[in-house]
Design an enzyme around this catalytic site. Structure first.
Site, PDB file in Angstrom:
ATOM      1  N   GLY A 185       0.810  -1.219   0.000  1.00  0.00           N
ATOM      2  CA  GLY A 185       0.000   0.000   0.000  1.00  0.00           C
ATOM      3  C   GLY A 185       0.838   1.262   0.000  1.00  0.00           C
ATOM      4  O   GLY A 185       1.750   1.415   0.809  1.00  0.00           O
ATOM      5  N   GLY A 221      -0.422   4.460   0.384  1.00  0.00           N
ATOM      6  CA  GLY A 221      -1.165   5.599   0.942  1.00  0.00           C
ATOM      7  C   GLY A 221      -0.243   6.360   1.890  1.00  0.00           C
ATOM      8  O   GLY A 221       0.989   6.300   1.776  1.00  0.00           O
ATOM      9  N   PHE A 222      -0.834   7.061   2.847  1.00  0.00           N
ATOM     10  CA  PHE A 222      -0.017   7.864   3.761  1.00  0.00           C
ATOM     11  C   PHE A 222       0.928   6.989   4.576  1.00  0.00           C
ATOM     12  O   PHE A 222       2.099   7.309   4.737  1.00  0.00           O
ATOM     13  CB  PHE A 222      -0.916   8.665   4.699  1.00  0.00           C
ATOM     14  CG  PHE A 222      -1.522   9.846   4.020  1.00  0.00           C
ATOM     15  CD1 PHE A 222      -0.794  11.010   3.848  1.00  0.00           C
ATOM     16  CD2 PHE A 222      -2.811   9.792   3.523  1.00  0.00           C
ATOM     17  CE1 PHE A 222      -1.334  12.108   3.199  1.00  0.00           C
ATOM     18  CE2 PHE A 222      -3.372  10.881   2.878  1.00  0.00           C
ATOM     19  CZ  PHE A 222      -2.634  12.042   2.711  1.00  0.00           C
ATOM     20  N   VAL A 280      -1.968  -7.414  -3.760  1.00  0.00           N
ATOM     21  CA  VAL A 280      -1.514  -8.439  -2.826  1.00  0.00           C
ATOM     22  C   VAL A 280      -2.726  -9.270  -2.408  1.00  0.00           C
ATOM     23  O   VAL A 280      -3.773  -8.732  -2.033  1.00  0.00           O
ATOM     24  CB  VAL A 280      -0.824  -7.803  -1.600  1.00  0.00           C
ATOM     25  CG1 VAL A 280      -0.484  -8.870  -0.573  1.00  0.00           C
ATOM     26  CG2 VAL A 280       0.416  -7.050  -2.033  1.00  0.00           C
ATOM     27  N   GLU A 335     -19.085  17.369   4.152  1.00  0.00           N
ATOM     28  CA  GLU A 335     -18.377  18.156   3.134  1.00  0.00           C
ATOM     29  C   GLU A 335     -19.083  18.063   1.783  1.00  0.00           C
ATOM     30  O   GLU A 335     -19.305  19.059   1.105  1.00  0.00           O
ATOM     31  CB  GLU A 335     -16.921  17.664   3.030  1.00  0.00           C
ATOM     32  CG  GLU A 335     -16.069  18.190   4.171  1.00  0.00           C
ATOM     33  CD  GLU A 335     -14.749  17.443   4.384  1.00  0.00           C
ATOM     34  OE1 GLU A 335     -13.929  17.949   5.141  1.00  0.00           O
ATOM     35  OE2 GLU A 335     -14.541  16.363   3.798  1.00  0.00           O
ATOM     36  N   ASP A 391      -4.812   3.011   8.492  1.00  0.00           N
ATOM     37  CA  ASP A 391      -6.238   2.690   8.691  1.00  0.00           C
ATOM     38  C   ASP A 391      -6.497   1.207   8.939  1.00  0.00           C
ATOM     39  O   ASP A 391      -7.473   0.853   9.602  1.00  0.00           O
ATOM     40  CB  ASP A 391      -7.040   3.090   7.436  1.00  0.00           C
ATOM     41  CG  ASP A 391      -7.351   4.578   7.394  1.00  0.00           C
ATOM     42  OD1 ASP A 391      -6.843   5.317   8.262  1.00  0.00           O
ATOM     43  OD2 ASP A 391      -8.103   4.987   6.492  1.00  0.00           O
TER      44      ASP A 391
HETATM   45  C1  LIG Z   1     -13.240  10.993   1.511  1.00  0.00           C
HETATM   46  C2  LIG Z   1     -12.243  10.927   2.651  1.00  0.00           C
HETATM   47  C3  LIG Z   1     -11.944  12.081   3.364  1.00  0.00           C
HETATM   48  C4  LIG Z   1     -11.027  12.041   4.396  1.00  0.00           C
HETATM   49  N1  LIG Z   1     -10.739  13.198   5.076  1.00  0.00           N
HETATM   50  C5  LIG Z   1      -9.790  13.179   6.030  1.00  0.00           C
HETATM   51  C6  LIG Z   1      -9.406  14.386   6.697  1.00  0.00           C
HETATM   52  O1  LIG Z   1      -9.946  15.458   6.433  1.00  0.00           O
HETATM   53  N2  LIG Z   1      -8.410  14.327   7.617  1.00  0.00           N
HETATM   54  C7  LIG Z   1      -7.784  13.142   7.923  1.00  0.00           C
HETATM   55  O2  LIG Z   1      -6.867  13.118   8.733  1.00  0.00           O
HETATM   56  N3  LIG Z   1      -8.139  11.990   7.330  1.00  0.00           N
HETATM   57  C8  LIG Z   1      -9.119  11.984   6.387  1.00  0.00           C
HETATM   58  N4  LIG Z   1      -9.464  10.819   5.763  1.00  0.00           N
HETATM   59  C9  LIG Z   1      -8.815   9.556   6.182  1.00  0.00           C
HETATM   60  C10 LIG Z   1      -7.448   9.424   5.574  1.00  0.00           C
HETATM   61  O3  LIG Z   1      -7.495   9.673   4.186  1.00  0.00           O
HETATM   62  C11 LIG Z   1      -6.936   8.027   5.872  1.00  0.00           C
HETATM   63  O4  LIG Z   1      -6.863   7.901   7.265  1.00  0.00           O
HETATM   64  C12 LIG Z   1      -5.574   7.778   5.262  1.00  0.00           C
HETATM   65  O5  LIG Z   1      -5.609   7.900   3.867  1.00  0.00           O
HETATM   66  C13 LIG Z   1      -5.098   6.379   5.652  1.00  0.00           C
HETATM   67  O6  LIG Z   1      -3.875   6.116   5.054  1.00  0.00           O
HETATM   68  P1  LIG Z   1      -3.436   4.605   4.796  1.00  0.00           P
HETATM   69  O7  LIG Z   1      -2.069   4.687   4.222  1.00  0.00           O
HETATM   70  O8  LIG Z   1      -3.652   3.794   6.001  1.00  0.00           O
HETATM   71  O9  LIG Z   1      -4.471   4.065   3.724  1.00  0.00           O
HETATM   72  P2  LIG Z   1      -4.799   4.588   2.271  1.00  0.00           P
HETATM   73  O10 LIG Z   1      -4.434   6.011   2.108  1.00  0.00           O
HETATM   74  O11 LIG Z   1      -6.211   4.190   2.032  1.00  0.00           O
HETATM   75  O12 LIG Z   1      -3.833   3.746   1.336  1.00  0.00           O
HETATM   76  C14 LIG Z   1      -3.958   2.358   1.223  1.00  0.00           C
HETATM   77  C15 LIG Z   1      -3.310   1.916  -0.057  1.00  0.00           C
HETATM   78  O13 LIG Z   1      -3.260   0.501  -0.064  1.00  0.00           O
HETATM   79  C16 LIG Z   1      -3.572   0.039  -1.353  1.00  0.00           C
HETATM   80  N5  LIG Z   1      -4.069  -1.329  -1.240  1.00  0.00           N
HETATM   81  C17 LIG Z   1      -5.156  -1.758  -0.579  1.00  0.00           C
HETATM   82  N6  LIG Z   1      -5.275  -3.096  -0.681  1.00  0.00           N
HETATM   83  C18 LIG Z   1      -4.229  -3.516  -1.446  1.00  0.00           C
HETATM   84  C19 LIG Z   1      -3.814  -4.777  -1.925  1.00  0.00           C
HETATM   85  N7  LIG Z   1      -4.493  -5.896  -1.638  1.00  0.00           N
HETATM   86  N8  LIG Z   1      -2.718  -4.838  -2.697  1.00  0.00           N
HETATM   87  C20 LIG Z   1      -2.035  -3.715  -3.007  1.00  0.00           C
HETATM   88  N9  LIG Z   1      -2.385  -2.489  -2.575  1.00  0.00           N
HETATM   89  C21 LIG Z   1      -3.466  -2.390  -1.802  1.00  0.00           C
HETATM   90  C22 LIG Z   1      -4.607   1.032  -1.857  1.00  0.00           C
HETATM   91  O14 LIG Z   1      -4.664   1.032  -3.278  1.00  0.00           O
HETATM   92  C23 LIG Z   1      -4.085   2.335  -1.293  1.00  0.00           C
HETATM   93  O15 LIG Z   1      -3.227   3.001  -2.177  1.00  0.00           O
HETATM   94  C24 LIG Z   1     -10.392  10.827   4.730  1.00  0.00           C
HETATM   95  C25 LIG Z   1     -10.683   9.666   4.006  1.00  0.00           C
HETATM   96  C26 LIG Z   1     -11.607   9.720   2.977  1.00  0.00           C
HETATM   97  C27 LIG Z   1     -11.923   8.472   2.202  1.00  0.00           C
END
Ligand SMILES: Cc1cc2nc3c(=O)[nH]c(=O)nc-3n(C[C@H](O)[C@H](O)[C@H](O)COP(=O)(O)OP(=O)(O)OC[C@H]3O[C@@H](n4cnc5c(N)ncnc54)[C@H](O)[C@@H]3O)c2cc1C
Length: 472
Positions: A14, A16-17, A82, A178, A316
Site C-alpha cells: 500500500g 497511501g499515507f 496483494v 463536506e 487505517d
Molecule cells: C473521503 C475521505 C476524506 C477524508 N478526510 C480526512 C481528513 O480530512 N483528515 C484526515 O486526517 N483523514 C481523512 N481521511 C482519512 C485518511 O485519508 C486516511 O486515514 C488515510 O488515507 C489512511 O492512510 P493509509 O495509508 O492507512 O491508507 P490509504 O491512504 O487508504 O492507502 C492504502 C493503499 O493501499 C492500497 N491497497 C489496498 N489493498 C491492497 C492490496 N491488496 N494490494 C495492493 N495495494 C493495496 C490502496 O490502493 C491504497 O493506495 C479521509 C478519508 C476519505 C476516504
C-alpha cells in the site's frame, strides 16, 4: 554476492499515507524497499470531495507513486494486488494486472493497505450509491452530480425533474457533511446562471445519519455549529435515520419511532462506514492475528502482529487503542515502522512503543466555513476555515500538486468557478450510469426515459402536456 543481495528486504503493501511515509523514512537505510500497490498513484483522500464537485482535477490529488519514489534509489514500485502472505516462508503473494502471480520475499513486511467502503452487509447498495474512497469513486460522483442537473433540465415530468434535483447522502461524518455542503454550493452558486429550464438552486440535499448530530466526533459544541451552518446552506438533516433500502430511484429510511419513509432521489451517495480490505483477512489467517469488528488487524504497542516482530501493520488497516482512521495516525505509524526497521538493521536498541501525537481534526463546511478541533481549542466559522486552508496546504507539502491546488482554489473560493467539471457518460465500474436504461419501474415510481420524444420547453418549443420547466 553484491551489496544489494546482502541487504534486508522490506516489502510495503500500500502506497497511501502510511506506506509512503514508511518508504521515505527508509530512503537512507541499507535495505531494499519494494512498495506494492494495486493503484499506480498515492491518493490524497481528504480532498476527494473537491475532485467530485469540480474544484480540483484528479491529477491534483493523486500523484504517481513512481514519480514520488524516483529519487529513492533503494525503492522499487510494483503495480499488483496483494492477495495474501506465506508468513513462515516470508513471502508476499500478489497478482499482476493481467492475472498472473508474483511473489516477493521479505525480511520485514509493512502492511499499509488502508480500508474500503462498507455497506454494512448490503453490498447491493453500491451500484446505486457510490462510496468515496478512490479516484474512480470521485469521478463517478462528479458524473452523477453534474449529470443529475442535466437530466433534470431535460425532464418534462415534474416528478422526474424533482427526483433528479434531489441528492441523498448517507453518513454525516466529515465526508458526508463536506459533500452535502459542496452540492448545495454547486447548486446555488456555480450553476446558478447556467440553466434555462430548471433553477439549480431548487436542488434538495438530504443528509441521513443514525446518530444524534452531524460531525458527532467533533463534540457537541462544534457539531451543533456544523448543524446550523448546514441548515443555513439548505442541507436537510435527518438524524436518527437508518437506511433500509436503496434502489435506482431513491432510498427508504427508518426513523427513531420506527416509521419508514421513502425518499425519491436521483443521486444517492454513501459515506457511512469502512471495513478492512480482503487482504487483511488473508494476513490475519496466515499469522493468527486477531481482527476487530471492521476487520482491521489488531497489533501490539510496537505496531507489530503478536509473534511476528517482522510484520508491522500501519494506518487505517491497523487496530490499536481505538486510534481513529485519519492521515496523522497513518503517517505517524508509517514513520514509526520505518524508524523501527532502521534501528534494527543498524543493530541499535529497539525503538520505544508507538505513541500517537494527536494534532486535531478539521472539516470543511462551505466556502469560508469550517470546524477545527485541536485538544481543548475548538474553532468554527471563518477562522476555522483559514486554519483548514493552512492545514491542507501544509499537508500537500512534498506532493508536487500543492501549487496547482492553490491555483484551483482561488477561482473556486473567490468566484464560485469550478473548472474541473469534465465527466464522461460511459458506465464506470459497478455503478450504474446516470444515462443507462434503468430496470423496470416499481409501482408508483416515475422513471427517467419517460420523456422520450417529448419536445422540451424553451426557445421556439411549446411546453408539453406533462409539464414545463420552472421559470428562471
Ligand atoms: C473521503 C475521505 C476524506 C477524508 N478526510 C480526512 C481528513 O480530512 N483528515 C484526515 O486526517 N483523514 C481523512 N481521511 C482519512 C485518511 O485519508 C486516511 O486515514 C488515510 O488515507 C489512511 O492512510 P493509509 O495509508 O492507512 O491508507 P490509504 O491512504 O487508504 O492507502 C492504502 C493503499 O493501499 C492500497 N491497497 C489496498 N489493498 C491492497 C492490496 N491488496 N494490494 C495492493 N495495494 C493495496 C490502496 O490502493 C491504497 O493506495 C479521509 C478519508 C476519505 C476516504
Amino acid at each position: 554476492m553484491n551489496d544489494q543481495d546482502s541487504q534486508r528486504r522490506v516489502v510495503i503493501i500500500g502506497g497511501g499515507f502510511a506506506g509512503l511515509f514508511a518508504a521515505r523514512v527508509l530512503r537512507r537505510a541499507p535495505v531494499r524497499v519494494t512498495l506494492v500497490d494495486r493503484r499506480p498513484h498515492h491518493l490524497f483522500q481528504p480532498l476527494l470531495y473537491q475532485c467530485s464537485t469540480g474544484i480540483l482535477s484528479e491529477g491534483k490529488i493523486a500523484v504517481p507513486l513512481r514519480d514520488l519514489l524516483r529519487k529513492q534509489k533503494n525503492a522499487d514500485f510494483v503495480l499488483a494486488e496483494v492477495t495474501g502472505i506465506d508468513a513462515e516462508g516470508r513471502r508476499v503473494l500478489a497478482t499482476r494486472p493481467l492475472g498472473d502471480q508474483l511473489e516477493f520475499g521479505y525480511d520485514y513486511l509493512i502492511v499499509a493497505a488502508g480500508v474500503q467502503q462498507s455497506y454494512f452487509g448490503h453490498d447491493e447498495y453500491a451500484q446505486w450509491a457510490p462510496g468515496m474512497k478512490t479516484i474512480e469513486h470521485a469521478l463517478v460522483i462528479r458524473r452523477r452530480v453534474f449529470g443529475a442537473f442535466e437530466l433534470a433540465d431535460t425532464a418534462v415530468d415534474p416528478a422526474e425533474r424533482s427526483r433528479w434535483l434531489t441528492f441523498a447522502l448517507v453518513g454525516a461524518g466529515p465526508t458526508g457533511v463536506e459533500l452535502a455542503g459542496q452540492i448545495r454550493e454547486v447548486a446555488t452558486k456555480t450553476l446558478r446562471d447556467e440553466y434555462r429550464h430548471i433553477k439549480p438552486e431548487d436542488a434538495r440535499v438530504l443528509l441521513f445519519d443514525g446518530g444524534d448530530a452531524p460531525l458527532a466526533p467533533f463534540g457537541p459544541e462544534l457539531s451543533a455549529k456544523a448543524a446550523r451552518t448546514l441548515a443555513k446552506l439548505g442541507v436537510e438533516q435527518h438524524m436518527h435515520s437508518i437506511v433500509t433500502n436503496i434502489d435506482a430511484t431513491g432510498l427508504s429510511v427508518r426513523a427513531q419511532d420506527g416509521t419508514v419513509t421513502r425518499h425519491e432521489a436521483g443521486t444517492v451517495l454513501w459515506t457511512a462506514g469502512v471495513a478492512a480490505p480482503p487482504v487483511a483477512a488473508a494476513i490475519a489467517a496466515a499469522t493468527g492475528a486477531k481482527q476487530d469488528r471492521a476487520g482491521r488487524i489488531m497489533v501490539g504497542d510496537d505496531c507489530t502482529i503478536p509473534d511476528h516482530p517482522e510484520i508491522f501493520v500501519t494506518g487505517d488497516v491497523m487496530s490499536l487503542n481505538k486510534l481513529p482512521g485519519v492521515c496523522e495516525v497513518a503517517m505517524q505509524t508509517g514513520i514509526y515502522a520505518g524508524e523501527r526497521i532502521k534501528h534494527e538493521v543498524a543493530g541499535r536498541m529497539p525503538a520505544k512503543p508507538f505513541r500517537y501525537h494527536d494534532l486535531g481534526s478539521a472539516a470543511y463546511l462551505s466556502r469560508g466555513r469550517a470546524v477545527v478541533s485541536v485538544g481543548r481549542v475548538h474553532l468554527s466559522g471563518f477562522l476555522a476555515w483559514v486554519v483548514w486552508l493552512f492545514i491542507h496546504i501544509g499537508f500537500l507539502t512534498g506532493f508536487r500538486n500543492r501549487l496547482g491546488a492553490l491555483l484551483s482554489w482561488w477561482p473556486a473560493f473567490v468566484r464560485d468557478v469550478r473548472r474541473e467539471r469534465t465527466y464522461t457518460t460511459e458506465q464506470v465500474g459497478l455503478v450504474h450510469s446516470a444515462y443507462d436504461v434503468l430496470p423496470p419501474p416499481t409501482a408508483g415510481t416515475a422513471l427517467p426515459g419517460s420523456t422520450t420524444g417529448t419536445e422540451l420547453p424553451g426557445a421556439g418549443a411549446k411546453p408539453s402536456a406533462t409539464g414545463t420547466g420552472p421559470s428562471g
